[in-house]
Design a protein around this motif. Structure first.
Motif, PDB file in Angstrom:
ATOM      1  N   ASN A  75       0.695  -1.173  -0.106  1.00  0.00           N
ATOM      2  CA  ASN A  75      -0.072  -0.055  -0.036  1.00  0.00           C
ATOM      3  C   ASN A  75       0.787   1.281   0.118  1.00  0.00           C
ATOM      4  O   ASN A  75       0.628   2.124  -0.783  1.00  0.00           O
ATOM      5  CB  ASN A  75      -0.696  -0.070   1.266  1.00  0.00           C
ATOM      6  N   HIS A  76       1.839   1.269   0.748  1.00  0.00           N
ATOM      7  CA  HIS A  76       2.800   2.331   0.846  1.00  0.00           C
ATOM      8  C   HIS A  76       3.603   2.680  -0.358  1.00  0.00           C
ATOM      9  O   HIS A  76       3.592   3.813  -1.174  1.00  0.00           O
ATOM     10  CB  HIS A  76       3.925   2.265   1.889  1.00  0.00           C
ATOM     11  N   ALA A  77       3.804   1.489  -1.191  1.00  0.00           N
ATOM     12  CA  ALA A  77       4.709   1.494  -2.224  1.00  0.00           C
ATOM     13  C   ALA A  77       3.799   1.980  -3.462  1.00  0.00           C
ATOM     14  O   ALA A  77       4.485   2.925  -4.271  1.00  0.00           O
ATOM     15  CB  ALA A  77       5.390   0.215  -2.533  1.00  0.00           C
ATOM     16  N   LEU A  78       2.699   1.626  -3.471  1.00  0.00           N
ATOM     17  CA  LEU A  78       1.628   1.953  -4.547  1.00  0.00           C
ATOM     18  C   LEU A  78       0.781   3.332  -4.450  1.00  0.00           C
ATOM     19  O   LEU A  78       0.190   3.637  -5.193  1.00  0.00           O
ATOM     20  CB  LEU A  78       0.903   0.768  -4.832  1.00  0.00           C
ATOM     21  N   GLU A  79       1.039   3.876  -2.979  1.00  0.00           N
ATOM     22  CA  GLU A  79       0.248   4.977  -2.805  1.00  0.00           C
ATOM     23  C   GLU A  79       0.154   5.970  -4.001  1.00  0.00           C
ATOM     24  O   GLU A  79      -1.043   6.488  -4.153  1.00  0.00           O
ATOM     25  CB  GLU A  79       0.611   5.759  -1.538  1.00  0.00           C
ATOM     26  N   PRO A  80       1.160   6.368  -4.473  1.00  0.00           N
ATOM     27  CA  PRO A  80       1.047   7.702  -5.529  1.00  0.00           C
ATOM     28  C   PRO A  80       0.029   7.041  -6.638  1.00  0.00           C
ATOM     29  O   PRO A  80      -0.846   7.912  -7.270  1.00  0.00           O
ATOM     30  CB  PRO A  80       2.311   7.961  -5.965  1.00  0.00           C
ATOM     31  N   VAL A  81       0.073   5.936  -7.006  1.00  0.00           N
ATOM     32  CA  VAL A  81      -0.795   5.473  -8.052  1.00  0.00           C
ATOM     33  C   VAL A  81      -2.360   5.272  -7.480  1.00  0.00           C
ATOM     34  O   VAL A  81      -3.504   5.768  -8.016  1.00  0.00           O
ATOM     35  CB  VAL A  81      -0.420   3.887  -8.545  1.00  0.00           C
ATOM     36  N   LEU A  82      -2.497   4.699  -6.327  1.00  0.00           N
ATOM     37  CA  LEU A  82      -3.667   4.402  -5.748  1.00  0.00           C
ATOM     38  C   LEU A  82      -4.310   5.553  -5.341  1.00  0.00           C
ATOM     39  O   LEU A  82      -5.664   5.750  -5.463  1.00  0.00           O
ATOM     40  CB  LEU A  82      -3.600   3.339  -4.709  1.00  0.00           C
ATOM     41  N   ARG A  83      -3.988   6.572  -4.994  1.00  0.00           N
ATOM     42  CA  ARG A  83      -4.478   7.976  -4.498  1.00  0.00           C
ATOM     43  C   ARG A  83      -5.041   8.667  -5.723  1.00  0.00           C
ATOM     44  O   ARG A  83      -6.130   9.234  -5.663  1.00  0.00           O
ATOM     45  CB  ARG A  83      -3.246   9.071  -3.993  1.00  0.00           C
ATOM     46  N   ARG A  84      -4.566   8.335  -6.893  1.00  0.00           N
ATOM     47  CA  ARG A  84      -5.054   8.966  -8.085  1.00  0.00           C
ATOM     48  C   ARG A  84      -6.317   8.202  -8.725  1.00  0.00           C
ATOM     49  O   ARG A  84      -6.974   8.618  -9.583  1.00  0.00           O
ATOM     50  CB  ARG A  84      -4.083   9.105  -9.168  1.00  0.00           C
ATOM     51  N   HIS A  85      -6.791   6.991  -7.965  1.00  0.00           N
ATOM     52  CA  HIS A  85      -7.654   6.135  -8.252  1.00  0.00           C
ATOM     53  C   HIS A  85      -8.418   5.529  -6.976  1.00  0.00           C
ATOM     54  O   HIS A  85      -8.058   4.448  -6.890  1.00  0.00           O
ATOM     55  CB  HIS A  85      -7.374   4.897  -9.330  1.00  0.00           C
ATOM     56  N   PRO A  86      -9.096   6.511  -6.435  1.00  0.00           N
ATOM     57  CA  PRO A  86      -9.488   6.026  -4.900  1.00  0.00           C
ATOM     58  C   PRO A  86     -10.723   5.076  -5.302  1.00  0.00           C
ATOM     59  O   PRO A  86     -10.694   4.148  -4.033  1.00  0.00           O
ATOM     60  CB  PRO A  86     -10.182   7.421  -4.140  1.00  0.00           C
ATOM     61  N   ARG A  87     -11.574   4.934  -6.146  1.00  0.00           N
ATOM     62  CA  ARG A  87     -12.363   3.966  -6.043  1.00  0.00           C
ATOM     63  C   ARG A  87     -11.923   2.749  -6.483  1.00  0.00           C
ATOM     64  O   ARG A  87     -12.430   1.553  -5.886  1.00  0.00           O
ATOM     65  CB  ARG A  87     -13.333   4.299  -7.309  1.00  0.00           C
TER      66      ARG A  87
END
Length: 300
Positions: free
Chosen positions: A226-238
Motif C-alpha cells: 500500500n505504501h509503495a503504490l500510494e501515488p498510484v492508488l491515490r489517483r484512483h480512490p475507487r
C-alpha cells in the motif's frame, strides 16, 4: 494557483476528505496524502510543489498531513514563511474518542505491541506527559507514540496557526462531517472558490478505517505494498476501495483485544482534556450544528 492543507487531527476523517477532494477536477492532490513536508526545518515553495503531479491542471494544490496540528509550534511558521496565503483545515474530534481510535489504528499497524492494553497505555502516556518516566522507560523509540495525549489539546496547537493565518484557518467538527458530508464538502468548496456542485450527488465513502489482519505476515506485506503504490492508488480512490474491500475479506479481523477504555481511564482522560475542550467549544461557537465557518481567534 493556491494551496490547501488538511492539517489534522489524526483519526478524524482527514483521509476521507482528502480522497473526496482528490476526485474534484479543480483540485490537484499531492502524490502522497501525507507529505509531512513542513515537519522538516528547510522548506521552499519549489520543493513543496515537487510533491505534486506536474501534469494535472487542478488550480488548488492540496495535501493532508494530520501530524501538522500536534507539531504546530514548529510547523505553523514554516508553512507561513513558505505559503503565506495557504488555507488550512483542521477537523476536530472528541479527544477521548480520538485517543481510543488512535490506539486501535496504531495497534493494527503493529506500532503498539499486542501486550500493551489501552488502559495501561493511558497510564504510560500520563506518566510520560507528567515527566515521571522518560522515553527509554517505554516500549517505544519514537516519541510520537508517547505524545498522543498532548496532541489532543487542540486549542493550544491551533493558536499557533491562528496567529499566522487568522481567517484562513477553517475548523470543522468531525461529527458534522459524518452527519452531513455533502453540505460540508459544498461549503468547503465555496471557501476554496471551486465548484461545489461536484459533490451534490457524490457517493460518499469512509476511507482509512481501522481493521486488524488475521495473518500478521500478510498484513505487514499488505501495508508495504500500500505504501509503495500510494501515488498510484491515490489517483484512483475507487479502485483502491475495491482492492481494500477484497483484502479485508481475505485477511481482515476484528477490533484488537484490550482496545476499549475502562470507565476509570475514560474519566482520567476527560479530566485531562477538560480545560482544552472548553476552549475549543468556545472557538467553534455555541451553534454546535453549524461550526463550519472561517473564524478569527485571539489567544488569551
Amino acid at each position: 494557483m493556491s494551496y490547501f492543507i488538511i492539517g489534522g487531527t489524526e483519526k478524524a476523517g482527514t483521509t476521507s476528505v482528502f480522497e473526496y477532494f482528490a476526485l474534484h477536477p479543480q483540485i490537484r492532490p499531492s502524490l502522497r496524502k501525507e507529505t509531512d513536508y513542513f515537519r522538516q526545518p528547510h522548506c521552499s515553495e519549489d520543493g513543496y510543489r515537487a510533491l505534486f503531479s506536474q501534469n494535472d491542471s487542478g488550480q488548488v494544490l492540496m495535501e493532508a498531513s494530520p501530524g501538522y496540528l500536534g507539531l504546530a509550534r514548529d510547523v505553523a511558521p514554516r508553512i507561513s514563511a513558505t505559503l503565506p496565503d495557504c488555507r488550512l483545515l483542521f477537523i476536530l474530534r472528541d479527544p477521548v474518542e480520538r485517543f481510543q481510535s488512535s490506539y486501535r489504528f496504531h495497534r493494527s499497524k503493529f506500532f503498539i505491541p499486542d501486550w500493551l492494553g489501552i488502559d495501561d497505555y493511558v497510564q504510560l502516556c500520563l506518566a510520560y506527559d507528567e515527566g515521571r518516566i522518560e522515553l527509554k522507560d517505554t516500549p517505544f523509540d519514537n516519541p510520537w507514540f508517547m505524545d498522543v495525549l498532548p496532541a489532543g489539546r487542540y486549542a493550544s496547537h491551533l493558536q499557533h496557526y491562528l496567529e499566522h493565518f487568522d481567517s484562513r484557518v477553517l475548523l470543522l467538527d468531525f461529527n458534522q462531517l459524518n452527519r452531513e458530508p455533502a453540505a460540508v464538502m459544498q461549503r468547503l468548496c465555496a471557501a476554496l472558490e471551486i465548484d461545489g456542485d461536484f459533490f451534490r450527488d457524490f457517493d460518499f465513502f469512509r476511507a482509512n478505517t481501522t481493521f486488524q489482519g488475521r495473518n500478521r505476515w500478510l498484513h505487514r506485506q499488505g501495508m508495504k505494498v500500500n505504501h509503495a503504490l500510494e501515488p498510484v492508488l491515490r489517483r484512483h480512490p475507487r479502485a483502491k476501495r475495491r482492492i481494500v474491500s477484497l483484502y479485508r475479506k481475505l485477511n481482515g479481523g476484528g477490533t484488537p483485544e484490550q482496545a476499549t477504555l475502562s470507565p476509570t481511564s475514560a474519566r482520567q482522560l476527560r479530566d485531562y482534556y477538560a480545560d482544552d475542550v472548553a476552549q475549543v467549544t468556545a472557538l467553534l461557537g455555541s451553534d454546535a450544528t453549524s461550526p463550519l465557518q472561517w473564524r478569527h481567534f485571539h489567544a488569551a
